[in-house]
Write a protein that holds these residues in place. Sequence first.
Motif, PDB file in Angstrom:
ATOM      1  N   TYR A  41      -0.271 -71.866 -39.184  1.00 26.19           N
ATOM      2  CA  TYR A  41      -0.549 -71.144 -37.929  1.00 26.19           C
ATOM      3  C   TYR A  41       0.036 -69.724 -38.004  1.00 26.19           C
ATOM      4  O   TYR A  41      -0.617 -68.744 -37.636  1.00 26.19           O
ATOM      5  CB  TYR A  41       0.044 -71.924 -36.741  1.00 26.19           C
ATOM      6  CG  TYR A  41       0.109 -71.131 -35.462  1.00 26.19           C
ATOM      7  CD1 TYR A  41      -0.995 -71.034 -34.613  1.00 26.19           C
ATOM      8  CD2 TYR A  41       1.289 -70.451 -35.109  1.00 26.19           C
ATOM      9  CE1 TYR A  41      -0.931 -70.286 -33.435  1.00 26.19           C
ATOM     10  CE2 TYR A  41       1.360 -69.705 -33.943  1.00 26.19           C
ATOM     11  CZ  TYR A  41       0.253 -69.624 -33.106  1.00 26.19           C
ATOM     12  OH  TYR A  41       0.324 -68.879 -31.946  1.00 26.19           O
ATOM     13  N   SER A  89      -2.490 -78.076 -34.714  1.00 30.74           N
ATOM     14  CA  SER A  89      -2.689 -76.891 -35.560  1.00 30.74           C
ATOM     15  C   SER A  89      -2.802 -75.581 -34.763  1.00 30.74           C
ATOM     16  O   SER A  89      -2.844 -74.507 -35.341  1.00 30.74           O
ATOM     17  CB  SER A  89      -3.928 -77.068 -36.440  1.00 30.74           C
ATOM     18  OG  SER A  89      -5.051 -77.331 -35.642  1.00 30.74           O
ATOM     19  N   GLU A  90      -2.856 -75.691 -33.438  1.00 29.52           N
ATOM     20  CA  GLU A  90      -2.954 -74.487 -32.607  1.00 29.52           C
ATOM     21  C   GLU A  90      -1.826 -74.471 -31.576  1.00 29.52           C
ATOM     22  O   GLU A  90      -1.485 -75.520 -31.020  1.00 29.52           O
ATOM     23  CB  GLU A  90      -4.289 -74.453 -31.856  1.00 29.52           C
ATOM     24  CG  GLU A  90      -5.468 -73.972 -32.684  1.00 29.52           C
ATOM     25  CD  GLU A  90      -5.319 -72.540 -33.204  1.00 29.52           C
ATOM     26  OE1 GLU A  90      -4.611 -71.741 -32.556  1.00 29.52           O
ATOM     27  OE2 GLU A  90      -5.895 -72.250 -34.260  1.00 29.52           O
TER      28      GLU A  90
END
Length: 180
Positions: A41, A89-90
């Motif tokens: 990220y 993942s975000e």
Amino acid sequence: MIKTKNDREKIMITEKIQNALNDQLNKEMFSAYLYLSMAAYFEKNNLSGMANWMRLQSIEEHEHAMKFYDFIIKVGGVVKLAAIEEPQSEWESAQKVFEDALGHEQFISNSINKLTDLAIAESDHATKTFLHWFVEEQVEEEANVQQIVDNFKLLGNDRSGLFLMDRELGARTLSAQSAE
Ligand code: OFO
């Protein structure tokens, strides 16, 4: 016929402890996966210093998993690897990533404490002594991430501060133990 570990006469841990150790091994592998996802990220968001910090954290977590792997084998147990959960993942901001890392470390500390409670309840002194390193390590881990979260809070919306923090976290190197 090949003699397997299952044929060993002396297994020093109960099945209950063996399962709990394997479960913790999986959690450490997930920690490595989660921090690698956080590193990715940061890479994507051009914060290469923070990406470096998370990447090294991921390596350390893999080492934690391997300590469990080695211990289970050493006491005559059987390592059982389970699927590793897909990590997030975000995130909405760099600060939120480190806040989540802190929450995860608190979760791991709780898990290590419960494992230690189980070792005590089962009178398993070998496992209890093995876990002592992790109890101390968790104090360090939580303090390190807490410090970073506190720094983010001081920064507020200061963009140049974020740049300096990225530089500072980029200076992290592998611990002496990991570099061996
Ligand atoms: Fe972050 O200490 Fe292992 O999980």
